[in-house]
Design an enzyme around this catalytic site. Structure first.
Site, PDB file in Angstrom:
ATOM      1  NE  ARG A  61      98.146 -20.852 106.895  1.00  7.07           N
ATOM      2  CZ  ARG A  61      98.893 -21.347 105.906  1.00  7.07           C
ATOM      3  NH1 ARG A  61      98.652 -22.528 105.464  1.00  7.07           N
ATOM      4  NH2 ARG A  61      99.906 -20.672 105.394  1.00  7.07           N
ATOM      5  CB  THR A  62      95.146 -14.764 108.064  1.00  5.56           C
ATOM      6  OG1 THR A  62      96.049 -15.586 108.813  1.00  5.56           O
ATOM      7  CG2 THR A  62      94.464 -13.785 108.984  1.00  5.56           C
ATOM      8  CE  LYS A  89     100.932   3.876  90.848  1.00  2.46           C
ATOM      9  NZ  LYS A  89      99.548   4.113  90.468  1.00  2.46           N
ATOM     10  NE  ARG A 111      98.890 -11.624 108.136  1.00  2.89           N
ATOM     11  CZ  ARG A 111      99.046 -12.936 108.112  1.00  2.89           C
ATOM     12  NH1 ARG A 111      99.793 -13.497 107.188  1.00  2.89           N
ATOM     13  NH2 ARG A 111      98.465 -13.701 109.008  1.00  2.89           N
ATOM     14  CG  HIS A 139      97.967 -13.956 113.740  1.00  5.54           C
ATOM     15  ND1 HIS A 139      96.678 -13.640 113.357  1.00  5.54           N
ATOM     16  CD2 HIS A 139      98.456 -14.768 112.765  1.00  5.54           C
ATOM     17  CE1 HIS A 139      96.413 -14.237 112.202  1.00  5.54           C
ATOM     18  NE2 HIS A 139      97.473 -14.928 111.828  1.00  5.54           N
TER      19      HIS A 139
HETATM   20  N1   CP Z   1      98.545 -18.789 110.232  1.00  2.00           N
HETATM   21  C1   CP Z   1      98.673 -17.746 109.385  1.00  2.00           C
HETATM   22  O1   CP Z   1      98.628 -16.573 109.763  1.00  2.00           O
HETATM   23  O2   CP Z   1      98.846 -18.119 108.078  1.00  2.00           O
HETATM   24  P1   CP Z   1      98.940 -17.089 106.850  1.00  2.00           P
HETATM   25  O3   CP Z   1     100.214 -16.316 107.010  1.00  2.00           O
HETATM   26  O4   CP Z   1      98.931 -17.952 105.604  1.00  2.00           O
HETATM   27  O5   CP Z   1      97.737 -16.190 106.920  1.00  2.00           O
END
Ligand code: CP
Length: 310
Positions: A61-62, A89, A111, A139
């Protein structure tokens, strides 16, 4: 009245932004939501901006949501996945990002499994950094889209009762949601097995409950979280079957309530564990509205950071 400029150069966490910032993001997202529902969904707002999405951890999603938000704003976009890069590496995080920035990148959406990795980068590079999830820490865009979705569903956030249910201990979504909802005046309760609720959490101004049925009766909104087995280095639960029995959200539990409850989940869902399909797919669920709002919220965040004057 909300300010017309976001107060920070980076979005590292909800802890670092104020209520006016959140209001500004929501007002901007509302305008972008209108744009992405038009036949022509694109605006030229970030035409001169290049954004790198660098993901050291899996995401559906993100990652898709940020990429779509960037493209809807006409930014140039490059994507980097650690699994297929020279990180394997032995290249360091700073070397990796500096190499990407040498290609004249203006913003980095990152991320990373390590809490604080985006904050570390922000101290060392010039680009704007957006945290797309750092380990068990924060998040922020998930919390913003969750709060925006509550606002759309209930017409307000101040005074509403929001329960965050499940694996609070390992959840960056829980922490960012708590910061965001408290700043907006909601009452927040966390609920789950004692082993999955950190002892210090009450210091953030939230209530704690270990009783799921009492919590569901109390709340206007239940934000249901996944059990993050991949972050559990020891066993916190006898089994997922037992978790589903004692804390899983199912139709029988909701049918016992004397009121309707809005059901949310940040995804990915483990159907049959923390939530059953007949709840996740029910009329009370706003899970797909959360995903839709994610694009507008991320457009707003990117636009506001890029247009901020020093
Ligand atoms: N909600 C969320 O962060 O989903 P993902 O890990 O798929 O990005």
């Amino acid at each position: 009245m909300s300010a017309n400029q976001i107060s920070t150069r980076h979005l590292l966490g909800i802890k670092d932004i104020n209520e006016q910032d959140i209001e500004l993001i929501f007002n901007t997202a509302r305008e972008f939501k209108e744009v992405i529902n038009r036949p022509i969904k694109k605006v030229p707002s970030l035409r001169d901006i290049t954004i790198a999405n660098i993901f050291f951890e899996n995401s559906t999603r993100t990652k898709l949501s940020f990429e779509l938000a960037e493209k809807r704003l006409s930014a140039d976009v490059v994507n980097f996945a650690a699994s297929s890069s020279s990180v394997s590496k032995g290249e360091t995080l700073l070397d990796t990002v500096n190499n990407i920035l040498s290609m004249k990148v203006d913003m980095v959406v990152m991320r990373h499994p390590a809490p604080g990795a985006p904050a570390f980068l922000a101290k060392h590079i010039q680009a704007n950094i957006v945290n797309a999830g750092d380990g068990t820490h924060e998040h922020p865009t998930q919390a913003l889209l969750d709060a925006y979705s509550i606002y759309e569903a209930l017409g307000d956030i101040a005074g509403k009762k929001v329960a965050i249910i499940g694996d609070i201990l390992h959840s960056r979504v829980a922490l960012s949601n708590i910061y965001c909802l408290k700043k907006l005046g909601a009452h927040v309760k966390v609920c789950g097995p004692p082993t999955l609720i950190p002892k210090h959490i009450a210091s953030l101004g939230v209530e704690i409950s270990y009783n799921i049925d009492d919590t569901l009766q109390w709340c206007d909104v239940a934000n249901v979280l996944r059990i993050q087995l991949e972050r559990q280095e020891i066993k916190y639960l006898p089994s997922l079957r037992e978790y589903a029995l004692y804390y899983g959200i199912n139709k029988a539990r909701l049918d016992k309530l004397s009121k309707k409850t809005v059901i949310m989940h940040p995804g990915p869902i483990n159907r049959g564990v923390e939530i059953t399909s007949d709840v996740a797919d029910s009329e009370h669920s706003i899970i797909l509205q959360q995903v839709e709002n994610g694009v507008a919220i991320r457009m707003a965040v990117l636009y506001l950071l890029a247009s901020r004057k020093a």
